[in-house]
Design an enzyme around this catalytic site. Structure first.
Site: not given
Length: 289
Positions: A102, A236, A262-264
């Site tokens: 990120d 994500d 997901g994103h994390f």
């Protein structure tokens, strides 16, 4: 393996960091993203500390790092990179692999373009360097980049709300049975600190500088050919899998792995990521790590 915690003064910034692993082992510099801090690596670090020296600083404006307030310190990505560059010098890190996630991606890639001889490898976990990686969820941010009015700034504030952090950033595509509340609740608490949201809105505006640097980052890939592992949470909502595949345009030998996360991704798939990193270093980096 014990994790150690400390602060390193870099000019006017007191950088908090966590560290584990033998001091003479190959270094991985772990750079977190928005809106989190180095605690996002709390599960990954113990899984790799037998083989690597892992160092995870909190960026200025995040976590436990102490930095001057807005108005006396410029919260831009160039400035964040300056501080982390100073941190690596203060910690005598002259060779390291980068783990970029990120916001950590444009910070780390600035370091790589400034000092390509120092970077042994790159692990990009949902760390974007291509416009291909943007989802269609960036509308308010892109509007703010084009027209930085007070109204457009306010339109970005929902990105900082507890429900957005909890349910959109962390929750999208993550197995709720595996998603601990510890990470997102700490991030929500950090975001509630006085002045935190205004710092983050400054960085949201400056994110446009990262997009402008994508061609430079891609030129660095082509010229210096760093071994690269892209390991991506495929669900994500901000950075889509096309951003992982795009690395292979400039680095045909890049390894790309999509996780059911997901994103994390580290919140639910730290063991899988650790295993991929070990294999990547065995296959592509070896003694250079």
């Amino acid at each position: 393996m014990t994790t150690r915690y400390g602060f390193q003064q870099v000019g006017e910034v007191d950088v908090f960091y966590r560290e584990a692993g033998p001091r003479d082992a190959p270094v991985i510099l772990l750079l977190h993203g928005f809106p989190t801090a180095s605690h996002m690596f709390r599960d990954l670090i113990p899984l790799l500390a037998d083989r690597f020296r892992l160092i995870a600083p909190d960026l200025p404006g995040f976590g436990q790092t102490k930095a001057p307030p807005r108005g006396t310190f410029d919260y831009t990505f160039d400035r964040l990179a300056d501080v982390i560059e100073g941190f690596t010098a203060a910690m005598s890190l002259d060779r390291y692999a980068l783990y970029i996630f990120d916001y950590g991606a444009p910070v780390g890639l600035r370091l790589a373009t400034r000092h390509p001889e120092r970077v042994t490898a790159i692990i990009s976990q949902n760390g974007n360097a291509y416009v291909d990686g943007f989802s269609n969820e960036w509308g308010p941010w892109e509007t703010y980049w084009r027209e930085p009015s007070a109204e457009n700034r306010e339109a970005c504030r929902p990105s900082l709300a507890p429900d957005t952090i909890r349910n959109w950033q962390y929750g999208t595509g993550a197995d709720p049975r595996l998603l601990s509340p510890d990470g997102y609740e700490l991030d929500i608490a950090y975001m509630a600190r006085p002045g935190a949201q205004e710092i983050q809105l400054d960085l949201i505006l400056d994110y446009r500088s990262n997009v402008a640097l994508y061609p430079s980052f891609q030129a660095y890939f082509r010229e210096h050919r760093p071994p690269l592992l892209a390991v991506w949470g495929r669900h994500d909502p901000a950075f889509v899998p096309a951003g992982a595949a795009a690395y292979q345009r400039d680095l045909p030998d890049a390894q790309v792995h999509l996780l059911d996360a997901g994103h994390f991704a580290l919140e639910t798939h730290a063991r899988e990521v650790a295993a991929l990193i070990r294999t990547f270093f065995d296959d592509r980096v070896g003694g250079a790590g």
